[in-house]
Design a protein around this motif. Structure first.
Motif, PDB file in Angstrom:
ATOM      1  N   MET A   1       0.845  -1.201   0.000  1.00 32.16           N
ATOM      2  CA  MET A   1       0.000   0.000   0.000  1.00 32.16           C
ATOM      3  C   MET A   1       0.878   1.247   0.000  1.00 32.16           C
ATOM      4  N   SER A   2       0.434   2.249  -0.737  1.00 27.08           N
ATOM      5  CA  SER A   2       1.199   3.492  -0.757  1.00 27.08           C
ATOM      6  C   SER A   2       0.929   4.286   0.513  1.00 27.08           C
ATOM      7  N   SER A   3       1.898   5.099   0.882  1.00 25.13           N
ATOM      8  CA  SER A   3       1.758   5.995   2.016  1.00 25.13           C
ATOM      9  C   SER A   3       2.058   7.410   1.543  1.00 25.13           C
ATOM     10  N   SER A   4       1.904   8.366   2.429  1.00 28.79           N
ATOM     11  CA  SER A   4       2.216   9.744   2.055  1.00 28.79           C
ATOM     12  C   SER A   4       2.935  10.422   3.206  1.00 28.79           C
ATOM     13  N   ARG A   5       3.746  11.415   2.867  1.00 25.32           N
ATOM     14  CA  ARG A   5       4.439  12.221   3.860  1.00 25.32           C
ATOM     15  C   ARG A   5       4.904  13.501   3.193  1.00 25.32           C
ATOM     16  N   THR A   6       5.381  14.416   3.996  1.00 24.67           N
ATOM     17  CA  THR A   6       5.925  15.670   3.496  1.00 24.67           C
ATOM     18  C   THR A   6       7.395  15.747   3.874  1.00 24.67           C
ATOM     19  N   VAL A   7       8.243  16.104   2.920  1.00 25.63           N
ATOM     20  CA  VAL A   7       9.671  16.262   3.175  1.00 25.63           C
ATOM     21  C   VAL A   7      10.077  17.692   2.805  1.00 25.63           C
ATOM     22  N   VAL A   8      11.135  18.155   3.436  1.00 28.97           N
ATOM     23  CA  VAL A   8      11.696  19.465   3.098  1.00 28.97           C
ATOM     24  C   VAL A   8      12.818  19.251   2.091  1.00 28.97           C
ATOM     25  N   ALA A   9      12.733  19.945   0.966  1.00 27.56           N
ATOM     26  CA  ALA A   9      13.738  19.821  -0.094  1.00 27.56           C
ATOM     27  C   ALA A   9      13.834  21.156  -0.820  1.00 27.56           C
ATOM     28  N   GLU A  13       8.480  22.633   1.123  1.00 28.08           N
ATOM     29  CA  GLU A  13       7.891  21.360   1.522  1.00 28.08           C
ATOM     30  C   GLU A  13       7.277  20.679   0.305  1.00 28.08           C
ATOM     31  N   LEU A  14       7.599  19.402   0.138  1.00 28.10           N
ATOM     32  CA  LEU A  14       7.041  18.596  -0.942  1.00 28.10           C
ATOM     33  C   LEU A  14       6.231  17.456  -0.342  1.00 28.10           C
ATOM     34  N   PHE A  15       4.962  17.390  -0.715  1.00 31.11           N
ATOM     35  CA  PHE A  15       4.100  16.275  -0.318  1.00 31.11           C
ATOM     36  C   PHE A  15       4.344  15.113  -1.278  1.00 31.11           C
ATOM     37  N   LEU A  16       4.519  13.915  -0.727  1.00 30.36           N
ATOM     38  CA  LEU A  16       4.836  12.735  -1.542  1.00 30.36           C
ATOM     39  C   LEU A  16       3.813  11.633  -1.374  1.00 30.36           C
ATOM     40  N   ARG A  17       3.502  10.958  -2.463  1.00 29.84           N
ATOM     41  CA  ARG A  17       2.920   9.615  -2.410  1.00 29.84           C
ATOM     42  C   ARG A  17       4.071   8.648  -2.639  1.00 29.84           C
ATOM     43  N   GLU A  18       4.108   7.568  -1.876  1.00 32.49           N
ATOM     44  CA  GLU A  18       5.326   6.749  -1.830  1.00 32.49           C
ATOM     45  C   GLU A  18       4.980   5.282  -1.636  1.00 32.49           C
ATOM     46  N   GLN A  19       5.739   4.426  -2.289  1.00 29.57           N
ATOM     47  CA  GLN A  19       5.528   2.981  -2.106  1.00 29.57           C
ATOM     48  C   GLN A  19       6.757   2.225  -2.579  1.00 29.57           C
ATOM     49  N   VAL A  52       9.152   4.056  -5.218  1.00 33.14           N
ATOM     50  CA  VAL A  52       8.502   5.048  -6.075  1.00 33.14           C
ATOM     51  C   VAL A  52       8.025   6.222  -5.230  1.00 33.14           C
ATOM     52  N   VAL A  53       8.345   7.438  -5.677  1.00 30.87           N
ATOM     53  CA  VAL A  53       7.807   8.631  -5.035  1.00 30.87           C
ATOM     54  C   VAL A  53       7.188   9.517  -6.107  1.00 30.87           C
ATOM     55  N   ALA A  54       5.989  10.012  -5.816  1.00 36.62           N
ATOM     56  CA  ALA A  54       5.300  10.951  -6.705  1.00 36.62           C
ATOM     57  C   ALA A  54       4.980  12.183  -5.880  1.00 36.62           C
ATOM     58  N   PRO A  55       5.729  13.269  -6.063  1.00 33.46           N
ATOM     59  CA  PRO A  55       5.442  14.486  -5.304  1.00 33.46           C
ATOM     60  C   PRO A  55       4.321  15.309  -5.932  1.00 33.46           C
ATOM     61  N   SER A  63       2.005  20.676  -1.553  1.00 29.28           N
ATOM     62  CA  SER A  63       3.379  21.176  -1.523  1.00 29.28           C
ATOM     63  C   SER A  63       3.383  22.702  -1.453  1.00 29.28           C
ATOM     64  N   SER A  64       4.536  23.268  -1.125  1.00 31.43           N
ATOM     65  CA  SER A  64       4.659  24.722  -1.000  1.00 31.43           C
ATOM     66  C   SER A  64       4.386  25.403  -2.335  1.00 31.43           C
ATOM     67  N   ALA A  65       3.828  26.606  -2.251  1.00 28.90           N
ATOM     68  CA  ALA A  65       3.562  27.418  -3.441  1.00 28.90           C
ATOM     69  C   ALA A  65       4.121  28.815  -3.197  1.00 28.90           C
ATOM     70  N   PRO A  66       5.407  29.033  -3.484  1.00 29.22           N
ATOM     71  CA  PRO A  66       5.995  30.355  -3.265  1.00 29.22           C
ATOM     72  C   PRO A  66       5.218  31.444  -4.001  1.00 29.22           C
ATOM     73  N   ALA A  67       5.214  32.647  -3.437  1.00 30.14           N
ATOM     74  CA  ALA A  67       4.455  33.743  -4.015  1.00 30.14           C
ATOM     75  C   ALA A  67       5.122  34.330  -5.252  1.00 30.14           C
ATOM     76  N   ASP A  68       6.438  34.277  -5.306  1.00 37.52           N
ATOM     77  CA  ASP A  68       7.199  34.932  -6.361  1.00 37.52           C
ATOM     78  C   ASP A  68       7.129  34.136  -7.666  1.00 37.52           C
ATOM     79  N   ILE A  69       6.710  34.776  -8.748  1.00 34.33           N
ATOM     80  CA  ILE A  69       6.670  34.102 -10.052  1.00 34.33           C
ATOM     81  C   ILE A  69       8.034  33.535 -10.406  1.00 34.33           C
TER      82      ILE A  69
END
Length: 320
Positions: A1-9, A13-19, A52-55, A63-69
């Protein structure tokens, strides 16, 4: 089963689906999508013996969405994937991308061949850095209504898409603009991206109401600005990639697309598909799937999975 977590990179912050366990495989989604777009691939590739990781990519989903274009350049998005590999305790990975995720995958392989040992791109061919800024070249060729151009002015596309998020996601994912080459990617004068895209037909078999709800709820929370900012770096990316003019991606590579995808049926896209080997001298396979549109890994998961797994297994064996 896949799991999910957030890592700092890369300082976000990147949210991941992982298995799975084994050699690392990174799956990069496109616009307007999420890591959920890889729901049919994560488990299948993991079961074949891979981690396998799918961020959710920068600016999307959880995941983070910085304000600056300017924070959405190809250097930033590739940098996220470089940092993600390190954050997972690895030094190498195979990278796969679809739609906007494909340029990330191609450029990751181009910029950091020491890390990304093989690359697969879905729907979008590898970078052919032209003689001028893409948006400027469009204007010089008399094109003023391509969807890239419509997305440039801050707030315009956001307002259209956020007016009714459920209608937007149904239109973009299940409407005809990105699944039928006869509709195309030009915006009629005075109209929006969603105008003249019929959504009165039932959802296609590959997209259930529950699937659609995942996308709708995510975009109700985030809005569309993060993803649109990727388009607002198109000319800047051309400037930043000047050192790689005419460079080749020399790792093993794979290209997959749907035969009805307007991204590859247009004049530019069709030519690029015919000239893949110019950039990809170690292209293992070019798979064009009859009857399929743009959302290829969701539309035709069995064929995509078979091709990806065969390619990944072969590439992993060669890199050992």
């Amino acid at each position: 089963m896949s799991s999910s977590r957030t890592v700092v990179a890369n300082d976000i912050e990147l949210f991941l689906r992982e298995q799975g366990e084994g050699p690392l495989v990174v799956l990069c989604h496109g616009w307007p999508e999420l890591s959920y777009s890889w729901r049919h691939q994560v488990g299948a590739i993991a079961d074949a013996g891979f981690h396998v990781v799918a961020p959710d990519m920068r600016g999307f989903g959880r995941s983070s969405a910085p304000a600056d274009i300017a924070a959405y350049s190809i250097f930033d998005t590739v940098g996220d994937m470089v940092a993600l590999v390190a954050a997972l305790g690895e030094t190498q990975a195979i990278i796969v991308g679809h739609d906007w995720g494909a340029p990330v995958a191609w450029h990751a392989a181009l910029f950091r061949p020491d890390i990304f040992t093989a690359v697969a791109g879905l729907s979008v061919p590898p970078p052919f850095r032209g003689r001028g800024r893409p948006l400027q070249m469009l204007r010089e060729n008399g094109v003023t209504n391509f969807y890239w151009q419509y997305f440039q002015t801050q707030g315009v596309a956001e307002a259209e898409f956020e007016r009714d998020v459920a209608l937007t996601m149904r239109s973009v994912l299940a409407g005809r603009r990105l699944s039928d080459p006869t509709v195309g990617l030009l915006i009629q004068d005075g109209k929006g991206f969603l105008d003249n895209v019929s959504v009165d037909q039932p959802l296609p078999g590959w997209l259930g109401e529950d699937d659609l709800t995942v996308f709708v709820e995510a975009y109700k929370t985030t809005g569309f600005r993060g993803g649109l900012n990727w388009y607002r770096n198109i000319d800047r990316n051309w400037e930043l990639t000047a050192p790689w003019q005419d460079a080749q991606i020399r790792q093993p590579s794979l290209f997959i697309a749907g035969a009805k995808d307007p991204v590859i049926t247009g004049l530019i896209g069709a030519r690029r598909v015919n000239e893949l080997e110019r950039v990809l001298p170690k292209l293992r396979r070019k798979l064009i799937i009859d009857g399929a549109g743009h959302w290829i890994q969701q539309e035709r998961p069995d064929e995509v999975n078979a091709a990806l797994i065969a390619f990944i297994k072969d590439a992993a064996a060669q890199s050992q």
